[in-house]
Design an enzyme around this catalytic site. Structure first.
Site, short mmCIF file in Angstrom:
data_model
loop_
_atom_site.label_atom_id
_atom_site.label_comp_id
_atom_site.label_asym_id
_atom_site.label_seq_id
_atom_site.Cartn_x
_atom_site.Cartn_y
_atom_site.Cartn_z
N ASP A 98 0.80 -1.22 0.00
CA ASP A 98 0.00 0.00 0.00
C ASP A 98 0.84 1.27 0.00
O ASP A 98 2.02 1.27 0.37
CB ASP A 98 -0.91 0.03 1.24
CG ASP A 98 -2.08 -0.93 1.13
OD1 ASP A 98 -2.08 -1.76 0.20
OD2 ASP A 98 -2.99 -0.85 1.98
N HIS A 149 -6.16 3.23 -3.99
CA HIS A 149 -6.04 3.48 -2.54
C HIS A 149 -6.32 4.94 -2.21
O HIS A 149 -5.77 5.48 -1.24
CB HIS A 149 -4.64 3.08 -2.08
CG HIS A 149 -4.52 2.82 -0.60
ND1 HIS A 149 -5.48 2.16 0.13
CD2 HIS A 149 -3.52 3.13 0.30
CE1 HIS A 149 -5.09 2.08 1.39
NE2 HIS A 149 -3.92 2.67 1.52
N HIS A 153 -4.92 9.49 0.62
CA HIS A 153 -4.92 8.62 1.81
C HIS A 153 -5.67 9.25 2.99
O HIS A 153 -5.18 9.28 4.12
CB HIS A 153 -3.48 8.30 2.22
CG HIS A 153 -3.36 7.03 3.01
ND1 HIS A 153 -3.59 6.97 4.37
CD2 HIS A 153 -3.03 5.77 2.63
CE1 HIS A 153 -3.39 5.73 4.80
NE2 HIS A 153 -3.06 4.98 3.76
N HIS A 243 3.65 -2.44 3.07
CA HIS A 243 3.69 -1.09 2.53
C HIS A 243 4.99 -0.87 1.77
O HIS A 243 6.04 -1.38 2.16
CB HIS A 243 3.56 -0.05 3.66
CG HIS A 243 2.25 -0.09 4.37
ND1 HIS A 243 1.96 -1.03 5.34
CD2 HIS A 243 1.13 0.68 4.24
CE1 HIS A 243 0.72 -0.82 5.79
NE2 HIS A 243 0.20 0.21 5.14
#
Length: 278
Positions: A98, A149, A153, A243
């Site tokens: 991510d 995503h 964020h 990540h």
């Protein structure tokens, strides 16, 4: 005498029929008063002159639409909770990363995946993808799946429906431009889902995918701890969360180099999910 007259009349009829046929083929029949077709005058001696054919518009224009028409993506159902696992044969797992792409860490992760011929999923943020489009192009070339995503964020549960749509749609636009196609998967930042996120994601053609094993690598617990969490949680259908951006991800890079060959040696098949419909 009668025989001569009959032959003369027959020749005249044949000549007239030939003239009509030639004129009809050339497309020069005209319409006279009363909408009755009028025949052109018979030619004066010699064979009837050929009329030059006009170029056909059909022949001048290239044909399009070869092959089957492009399939229209089927809108996925609006879910009440995200998918946590994936189905697959045998010991199948999915690795996801991510917050990227980040040129400091993503290339190293891609190198390791390429070394072991493993495909993974990258849930990218729009602002990062926009700044590093070449990394999305590499993901496409190497067979990885890119998911949405959001752009910046944010915590979706605190945003208006309009803002959530912008976050998702803007990111999908960038992914399409840099990766080559629009994403089929999305993931809410922080795992904070709400009804609007599920509805808007479905409207944009995306399925919500969460995770089964959280490495918590964003807390920088050490590469060894990350490795232990992946190996302890390994099981068929598991989705692992890691990540490749959002901070110092050097531990995530190091951990991947350690646990990936071990998982493969243990008989796990690391791959990407497939949608039941597209």
């Amino acid at each position: 005498m009668k025989k001569v007259q009959l032959l003369t009349r027959r020749r005249a009829l044949l000549a007239g029929a030939a003239a009509v046929g030639a004129a009809g083929t050339a497309g020069v029949l005209t319409t006279g008063p009363g909408d009755e077709p009028a025949l052109p005058a018979a030619p004066v001696g010699g064979p009837p002159a050929r009329r030059a054919h006009r170029p056909s518009a059909y022949r001048l224009k290239p044909l399009t639409g070869y092959g089957s028409p492009r399939a229209v993506p089927v809108r996925p159902p609006v879910r009440r909770e995200p998918l946590l696992r994936v189905s697959g044969r045998g010991r199948t797992m999915v690795l996801t990363f991510d917050d990227g792409p980040d040129p400091r860490y993503t290339p190293d992760i891609l190198d390791t995946l390429a070394e072991y011929e493993v495909r993974a999923m990258f849930f990218v943020c729009g602002e990062m993808a926009d700044a590093h489009r070449e990394l999305l192009a590499r993901m496409a070339d190497e067979g990885h799946v890119v998911g949405n995503h959001t752009w910046s964020h944010p915590l979706l549960t605190r945003l208006t429906r309009r803002r959530i749509r912008w976050e998702m749609e803007s990111t999908s636009d960038v992914i399409e431009e840099a990766y080559g196609e629009r994403p089929l998967w999305f993931r809410a930042p922080y795992g904070a889902w709400n009804r609007a996120a599920f509805q808007l994601g479905a409207e944009l053609g995306m399925e919500p995918l969460a995770w089964t094993v959280d490495t918590l690598d964003w807390t920088t617990p050490g590469a060894r701890t990350i490795v232990d969490r992946v190996e302890d949680g390994a099981a068929p259908g598991v989705v692992v969360l890691c990540h490749d951006a959002g901070g110092d991800r050097s531990q995530s890079v190091t951990a991947l180099r350690r646990y990936l060959p071990r998982l493969l040696d243990s008989g796990y098949h690391l791959t990407v999910p497939r949608r039941q419909y597209t």
